[in-house]
Write an enzyme that holds these catalytic residues in place. Structure first.
Site, PDB file in Angstrom:
ATOM      1  N   HIS A  35      -4.659  26.888   4.702  1.00  0.00           N
ATOM      2  CA  HIS A  35      -4.052  26.107   5.781  1.00  0.00           C
ATOM      3  C   HIS A  35      -4.000  24.647   5.349  1.00  0.00           C
ATOM      4  CE1 HIS A  35      -3.990  25.211  10.411  1.00  0.00           C
ATOM      5  NE2 HIS A  35      -3.210  24.402   9.736  1.00  0.00           N
ATOM      6  N   HIS A  37      -0.655  21.559   4.862  1.00  0.00           N
ATOM      7  CA  HIS A  37       0.781  21.340   5.057  1.00  0.00           C
ATOM      8  C   HIS A  37       1.376  20.567   3.885  1.00  0.00           C
ATOM      9  CE1 HIS A  37       0.922  22.885   9.194  1.00  0.00           C
ATOM     10  NE2 HIS A  37      -0.358  22.513   9.187  1.00  0.00           N
ATOM     11  N   HIS A 216       0.036  28.731  14.288  1.00  0.00           N
ATOM     12  CA  HIS A 216      -0.852  27.702  14.837  1.00  0.00           C
ATOM     13  C   HIS A 216      -1.018  28.007  16.322  1.00  0.00           C
ATOM     14  CE1 HIS A 216      -0.117  25.529  11.186  1.00  0.00           C
ATOM     15  NE2 HIS A 216      -0.791  24.477  11.602  1.00  0.00           N
ATOM     16  N   GLU A 219      -5.452  25.283  19.281  1.00  0.00           N
ATOM     17  CA  GLU A 219      -5.980  24.137  18.524  1.00  0.00           C
ATOM     18  C   GLU A 219      -6.532  23.080  19.486  1.00  0.00           C
ATOM     19  OE1 GLU A 219      -2.942  22.261  16.201  1.00  0.00           O
ATOM     20  OE2 GLU A 219      -4.287  20.762  15.334  1.00  0.00           O
ATOM     21  N   ASP A 299      -5.877  21.176   6.409  1.00  0.00           N
ATOM     22  CA  ASP A 299      -4.734  20.851   7.281  1.00  0.00           C
ATOM     23  C   ASP A 299      -3.811  19.792   6.669  1.00  0.00           C
ATOM     24  OD1 ASP A 299      -3.321  21.637   9.477  1.00  0.00           O
ATOM     25  OD2 ASP A 299      -4.462  20.512  10.958  1.00  0.00           O
ATOM     26  N   ASP A 300      -4.147  18.493   6.796  1.00  0.00           N
ATOM     27  CA  ASP A 300      -3.252  17.411   6.335  1.00  0.00           C
ATOM     28  C   ASP A 300      -4.053  16.325   5.619  1.00  0.00           C
ATOM     29  OD1 ASP A 300      -0.504  17.949   7.889  1.00  0.00           O
ATOM     30  OD2 ASP A 300      -2.151  18.398   9.252  1.00  0.00           O
TER      31      ASP A 300
HETATM   32 ZN   LIG Z   1      -1.883  22.965  10.540  1.00  0.00          ZN
END
Ligand SMILES: [Zn+2]
Length: 359
Positions: A35, A37, A216, A219, A299-300
């Site tokens: 996971h 991006h 997703h 969250e 994630d990011d």
């Molecule tokens: Zn994500």
């Protein structure tokens, strides 16, 4: 007096050594990341690309970029996220961004990474799919050759897009699946107000064409366990991206434990967007203790923290043993979309490394 002041210094230095050893253990451990991006592009790459394309960014140096990537809430994050990617125009730009993910895999010893991109949301208005796909394909090949690591992709459907647009996205991805290593279709962007049944036909099309499915959901607090139930019922997913809000529903936790649908949790991302005040409040370990199939991811990273930091902060906050950390890494490999033989190879690499560490 000298003796008394020397003792705390020794304790501090012992503590620092233990922390450094833990970080080193996590860095060296073979890992999978499921996971992350692609669209959150590294600042160094963005600066290089913007310069090449004669475009400007809201920052001019790496130092400025670090400060600029701070954000107050999810809305500001999404705004900044879509802004940076605007400088990407050519095949070479996409190659550079993807190749950087490979270099980063080498740095963190990530043996396999499955990176998501959301073409509809941040690329479609600017770049033909063929341009983007060619860049990713070449980078993927170069990463195999230069680092012997596997970068794969997941094409996310933008939840807010129309059902027709979702189907179009899946249809357009099919011809690139093998070439570019697109192993799954995901489901992303604004969760509240955009339930999964709008895109059921796109999910069915993806399944019929051999893609794995994930979404997703669950969250933020407001999407809650209901968001996860929605995905389970409408998509029958292979994985759930985030799903941390599941902890609030005992029936859902039981279902996840029985079905063993993996969660791709991103603990520090949840803290960064203020879902939790501190990592010690994150439910990752509670969910694991309830028998849920938990994996750790970033994630990011340019906006948040990388995979090593997520493992490290979680291990520190919950005082995880080396075996518990290794078990979480094993989950990551087991929950990947790799073919059976490939998965066994990754598991053996991790197991051999871990048992060597114990000796
Ligand atoms: Zn994500």
């Amino acid at each position: 007096m000298i003796g008394k002041s020397a003792q705390p210094v020794t304790k501090i230095s012992e503590c620092m050594t233990r922390k450094a050893e833990l970080r080193s253990f996590i860095e060296r451990m073979p890992k999978a990341e499921l996971h992350i991006h692609f669209d959150s592009i590294d600042s160094e790459v963005l600066l290089k690309v913007a310069d090449r394309n004669n475009l400007s960014l809201p920052f001019q140096t790496i130092q400025e970029a670090v400060e600029w990537h701070n954000f107050r809430d999810l809305d500001e994050f999404l705004h900044k996220w879509s802004l940076t990617v605007e400088v990407m125009l050519t095949e070479e730009d996409y190659y550079d961004a993807a190749y950087h993910l490979g270099k980063d895999m080498e740095r963190q010893n990530i043996v396999r990474r499955e990176a998501m991109f959301t073409y509809q949301a941040v690329h479609a208005h600017r770049v033909p799919l063929e341009v983007m796909m060619s860049g990713l394909e070449q980078a993927r090949r170069a990463i195999r050759k230069d680092f012997n690591r596997e970068l794969c992709f997941i094409a996310d459907i933008d939840r807010t897009s129309s059902p027709e647009s979702g189907i179009e996205l899946v249809e357009s991805i099919i011809p690139y699946a093998d070439r570019v290593g697109i192993v799954g279709i995901g489901y992303d962007c604004q969760e509240l107000g955009y339930p999964a049944n709008r895109h059921r036909r796109a999910f069915e099309l993806a399944r019929a064409n051999g893609f794995f499915l994930s979404a997703h959901c669950g969250e933020e607090y407001d999407s809650g366990p209901a968001g996860v139930w929605d995905i389970i019922q409408q998509m029958n997913p292979d994985r759930i991206d985030h799903g941390n809000q599941s902890i609030r529903d005992a029936n859902l936790v039981r279902h996840l434990s029985e079905s063993q649908i993996p969660l791709t949790l991103c603990p520090l991302s949840n803290v960064c967007i203020n879902v939790y005040d501190d990592i010690s409040e994150h439910p990752a370990i509670k969910l694991r203790d309830e028998g849920v199939f938990v994996t750790i991811n970033s994630d990011d990273p340019p906006f948040m923290y990388d995979l090593v930091e997520n493992f490290y902060k979680l291990a520190t906050a919950f005082e995880l043993s080396r075996t518990e950390i290794y078990d979480l890494a094993r989950n990551g490999i087991n929950a990947s979309y790799a073919a059976y033989n490939q998965k066994q190879k990754y598991l053996k690499e991790l197991d051999d490394w871990f048992f060597d560490e114990l000796e």
